[in-house]
Design a protein around this motif. Structure first.
Motif, PDB file in Angstrom:
ATOM      1  N   UNK A  29      -2.863  -4.500  12.724  1.00  0.00           N
ATOM      2  CA  UNK A  29      -2.298  -4.713  14.053  1.00  0.00           C
ATOM      3  C   UNK A  29      -0.802  -5.029  13.968  1.00  0.00           C
ATOM      4  N   UNK A  30      -0.115  -4.268  13.130  1.00  0.00           N
ATOM      5  CA  UNK A  30       1.331  -4.394  13.020  1.00  0.00           C
ATOM      6  C   UNK A  30       1.827  -5.480  12.089  1.00  0.00           C
ATOM      7  N   UNK A  31       0.929  -6.191  11.442  1.00  0.00           N
ATOM      8  CA  UNK A  31       1.340  -7.286  10.557  1.00  0.00           C
ATOM      9  C   UNK A  31       0.926  -7.011   9.117  1.00  0.00           C
ATOM     10  N   UNK A  32       1.787  -7.368   8.188  1.00  0.00           N
ATOM     11  CA  UNK A  32       1.454  -7.315   6.763  1.00  0.00           C
ATOM     12  C   UNK A  32       0.899  -8.676   6.378  1.00  0.00           C
ATOM     13  N   UNK A  33      -0.399  -8.749   6.208  1.00  0.00           N
ATOM     14  CA  UNK A  33      -1.046 -10.023   5.923  1.00  0.00           C
ATOM     15  C   UNK A  33      -0.859 -10.417   4.459  1.00  0.00           C
ATOM     16  N   UNK A  34      -1.017 -11.702   4.205  1.00  0.00           N
ATOM     17  CA  UNK A  34      -0.934 -12.196   2.834  1.00  0.00           C
ATOM     18  C   UNK A  34      -2.008 -11.559   1.961  1.00  0.00           C
ATOM     19  N   UNK A  35      -3.186 -11.343   2.533  1.00  0.00           N
ATOM     20  CA  UNK A  35      -4.293 -10.761   1.770  1.00  0.00           C
ATOM     21  C   UNK A  35      -3.962  -9.344   1.325  1.00  0.00           C
ATOM     22  N   UNK A  40      -1.719  -5.585  -3.053  1.00  0.00           N
ATOM     23  CA  UNK A  40      -0.701  -4.732  -3.665  1.00  0.00           C
ATOM     24  C   UNK A  40      -0.172  -5.367  -4.952  1.00  0.00           C
ATOM     25  N   UNK A  41       0.125  -6.654  -4.881  1.00  0.00           N
ATOM     26  CA  UNK A  41       0.704  -7.344  -6.028  1.00  0.00           C
ATOM     27  C   UNK A  41      -0.278  -7.411  -7.193  1.00  0.00           C
ATOM     28  N   UNK A  42      -1.543  -7.676  -6.893  1.00  0.00           N
ATOM     29  CA  UNK A  42      -2.541  -7.751  -7.961  1.00  0.00           C
ATOM     30  C   UNK A  42      -2.722  -6.395  -8.643  1.00  0.00           C
ATOM     31  N   UNK A  43      -2.726  -5.318  -7.860  1.00  0.00           N
ATOM     32  CA  UNK A  43      -2.833  -3.983  -8.439  1.00  0.00           C
ATOM     33  C   UNK A  43      -1.642  -3.694  -9.346  1.00  0.00           C
ATOM     34  N   UNK A  44      -0.453  -4.040  -8.874  1.00  0.00           N
ATOM     35  CA  UNK A  44       0.763  -3.784  -9.639  1.00  0.00           C
ATOM     36  C   UNK A  44       0.754  -4.578 -10.939  1.00  0.00           C
ATOM     37  N   UNK A  45       0.380  -5.833 -10.866  1.00  0.00           N
ATOM     38  CA  UNK A  45       0.339  -6.677 -12.060  1.00  0.00           C
ATOM     39  C   UNK A  45      -0.697  -6.191 -13.065  1.00  0.00           C
ATOM     40  N   UNK A  46      -1.774  -5.587 -12.543  1.00  0.00           N
ATOM     41  CA  UNK A  46      -2.846  -5.104 -13.423  1.00  0.00           C
ATOM     42  C   UNK A  46      -2.492  -3.782 -14.092  1.00  0.00           C
ATOM     43  N   UNK A  47      -1.335  -3.215 -13.759  1.00  0.00           N
ATOM     44  CA  UNK A  47      -0.892  -2.004 -14.425  1.00  0.00           C
ATOM     45  C   UNK A  47      -1.118  -0.716 -13.665  1.00  0.00           C
ATOM     46  N   UNK A 206      -6.191   7.603  -6.462  1.00  0.00           N
ATOM     47  CA  UNK A 206      -6.953   7.343  -5.242  1.00  0.00           C
ATOM     48  C   UNK A 206      -5.949   7.251  -4.103  1.00  0.00           C
ATOM     49  N   UNK A 207      -6.322   7.822  -2.959  1.00  0.00           N
ATOM     50  CA  UNK A 207      -5.461   7.742  -1.775  1.00  0.00           C
ATOM     51  C   UNK A 207      -6.199   7.004  -0.675  1.00  0.00           C
ATOM     52  N   UNK A 208      -5.498   6.063  -0.022  1.00  0.00           N
ATOM     53  CA  UNK A 208      -6.072   5.306   1.092  1.00  0.00           C
ATOM     54  C   UNK A 208      -5.282   5.579   2.356  1.00  0.00           C
ATOM     55  N   UNK A 253      -8.045  -2.272   2.822  1.00  0.00           N
ATOM     56  CA  UNK A 253      -7.254  -1.990   1.620  1.00  0.00           C
ATOM     57  C   UNK A 253      -7.547  -3.022   0.542  1.00  0.00           C
ATOM     58  N   UNK A 254      -7.648  -4.288   0.921  1.00  0.00           N
ATOM     59  CA  UNK A 254      -7.964  -5.338  -0.048  1.00  0.00           C
ATOM     60  C   UNK A 254      -9.346  -5.119  -0.660  1.00  0.00           C
ATOM     61  N   UNK A 255     -10.266  -4.585   0.139  1.00  0.00           N
ATOM     62  CA  UNK A 255     -11.599  -4.249  -0.371  1.00  0.00           C
ATOM     63  C   UNK A 255     -11.502  -3.187  -1.465  1.00  0.00           C
ATOM     64  N   UNK A 256     -10.692  -2.164  -1.231  1.00  0.00           N
ATOM     65  CA  UNK A 256     -10.481  -1.124  -2.236  1.00  0.00           C
ATOM     66  C   UNK A 256      -9.838  -1.712  -3.482  1.00  0.00           C
ATOM     67  N   UNK A 257      -8.813  -2.531  -3.312  1.00  0.00           N
ATOM     68  CA  UNK A 257      -8.121  -3.127  -4.449  1.00  0.00           C
ATOM     69  C   UNK A 257      -9.082  -3.977  -5.284  1.00  0.00           C
ATOM     70  N   UNK A 258      -9.934  -4.732  -4.627  1.00  0.00           N
ATOM     71  CA  UNK A 258     -10.888  -5.580  -5.342  1.00  0.00           C
ATOM     72  C   UNK A 258     -11.836  -4.732  -6.200  1.00  0.00           C
ATOM     73  N   UNK A 259     -12.291  -3.616  -5.639  1.00  0.00           N
ATOM     74  CA  UNK A 259     -13.198  -2.734  -6.391  1.00  0.00           C
ATOM     75  C   UNK A 259     -12.486  -2.179  -7.636  1.00  0.00           C
ATOM     76  N   UNK A 260     -11.222  -1.757  -7.474  1.00  0.00           N
ATOM     77  CA  UNK A 260     -10.480  -1.176  -8.600  1.00  0.00           C
ATOM     78  C   UNK A 260     -10.211  -2.223  -9.677  1.00  0.00           C
ATOM     79  N   UNK A 261      -9.876  -3.423  -9.252  1.00  0.00           N
ATOM     80  CA  UNK A 261      -9.578  -4.487 -10.212  1.00  0.00           C
ATOM     81  C   UNK A 261     -10.827  -4.888 -10.995  1.00  0.00           C
ATOM     82  N   UNK A 262     -11.974  -4.925 -10.303  1.00  0.00           N
ATOM     83  CA  UNK A 262     -13.217  -5.252 -10.997  1.00  0.00           C
ATOM     84  C   UNK A 262     -13.590  -4.154 -11.990  1.00  0.00           C
ATOM     85  N   UNK A 263     -13.395  -2.911 -11.590  1.00  0.00           N
ATOM     86  CA  UNK A 263     -13.717  -1.802 -12.483  1.00  0.00           C
ATOM     87  C   UNK A 263     -12.818  -1.823 -13.720  1.00  0.00           C
TER      88      UNK A 263
END
Length: 265
Positions: A29-35, A40-47, A206-208, A253-263
């Motif tokens: 709804x127009x806002x970039x949430x902390x979650x 994004x940051x966790x994905x980037x840090x994970x490589x 992967x594209x979201x 998007x956070x749901x997708x990121x969580x799945x990728x990080x767990x994998x």
């Protein structure tokens, strides 16, 4: 569209690159949430190689490339990519069109702008138009009362009558002159900067996304994901994403990121 939970583990483990739309995919709804930003940051840090692929303007993309935890950004629906080299403190810019072509295209887009605003009541220039270099963005619901789909289709028709491409996002109709889209510039970026040819990319990316302007990406990438709110626009899509999240927008998007990080873990 299968539930994201059905994405095979082997496929999730093969993903090295996360390409993602921004509006209503990472934002909510127009806002970039902390979650979502944290994802994004966790994905980037994970490589993972993280690349927003957006219809947003060059001015925003300079900021995103510099200040977000991303490796590059494709902007204005494929008009360019920006990549900030943090070690050298230098911005790399690659445009589809030459400076002279951009200048001539702007003259043609100015004529379309006048026709749209004169003939489609309630439409307006996108508030970020001043920061755009290659396209024209017409707002149909971001900062104006939402227009009916018939009026959105009229805007698209005006672009196409003038020989321009036009794509509908969740908030704007974006139009431009040039044989490019999100996919063509994403492929150029992956090859130029990350040395990834198309055969490699098909299984490693992967594209979201969430809207019709993401359709070239949904069609091209076997591993494509729509956040749940894509259901509202699914009737406008010939090529839908392979998977869909349970949650909407940034939470999806956070749901997708969580799945990728767990994998990966």
């Amino acid at each position: 569209m299968k539930p994201l939970s059905q994405l095979p583990l082997a496929a999730a483990r093969s993903i090295r690159v996360v390409l993602t739309d921004i509006d209503d995919t990472v934002t909510t709804e127009g806002l970039l949430t902390a979650k979502a930003y944290g994802a994004l940051e966790e994905l980037h840090r994970a490589g993972f190689i993280v690349i927003p692929v957006t219809g947003r303007p060059a001015g925003w993309c300079d900021h995103i490339a510099r200040m977000w935890p991303v490796d590059a950004v494709v902007g204005e629906n494929g008009a360019f990519y920006f990549r900030y080299d943090r070690q050298r403190k230098k911005m790399q810019q690659h445009f589809w069109a030459s400076p002279e072509e951009l200048k001539q295209n702007r003259i043609r887009l100015d004529a379309i702008e006048k026709e749209v605003l004169a003939t489609v009541p309630g439409s307006a220039l996108a508030s970020d138009q001043a920061y755009r270099l290659a396209d024209l963005a017409v707002d149909f619901c971001e900062d104006v009362p939402a227009l009916p789909e018939t009026e959105v289709d009229r805007i698209v028709a005006i672009f196409e009558k003038a020989g321009a491409q036009a794509k509908v996002s969740s908030i704007h109709v974006n139009g431009w002159f040039g044989a490019y889209n999100k996919l063509s510039m994403a492929k150029t970026l992956l090859a130029d900067v990350f040395g990834m040819d198309w055969e490699q990319a098909k299984n490693a990316v992967v594209y979201a996304g969430d809207s019709p302007n993401d359709e070239p990406m949904f069609e091209a990438f076997p591993l494509s994901v729509g956040v749940a709110n894509i259901q509202a626009l699914a009737h406008r899509l010939t090529h839908k994403p392979a998977y869909i999240t349970e949650n909407h927008s940034g939470d999806g998007f956070a749901e997708l990121a969580s799945l990728l990080l767990k994998a990966k873990g």
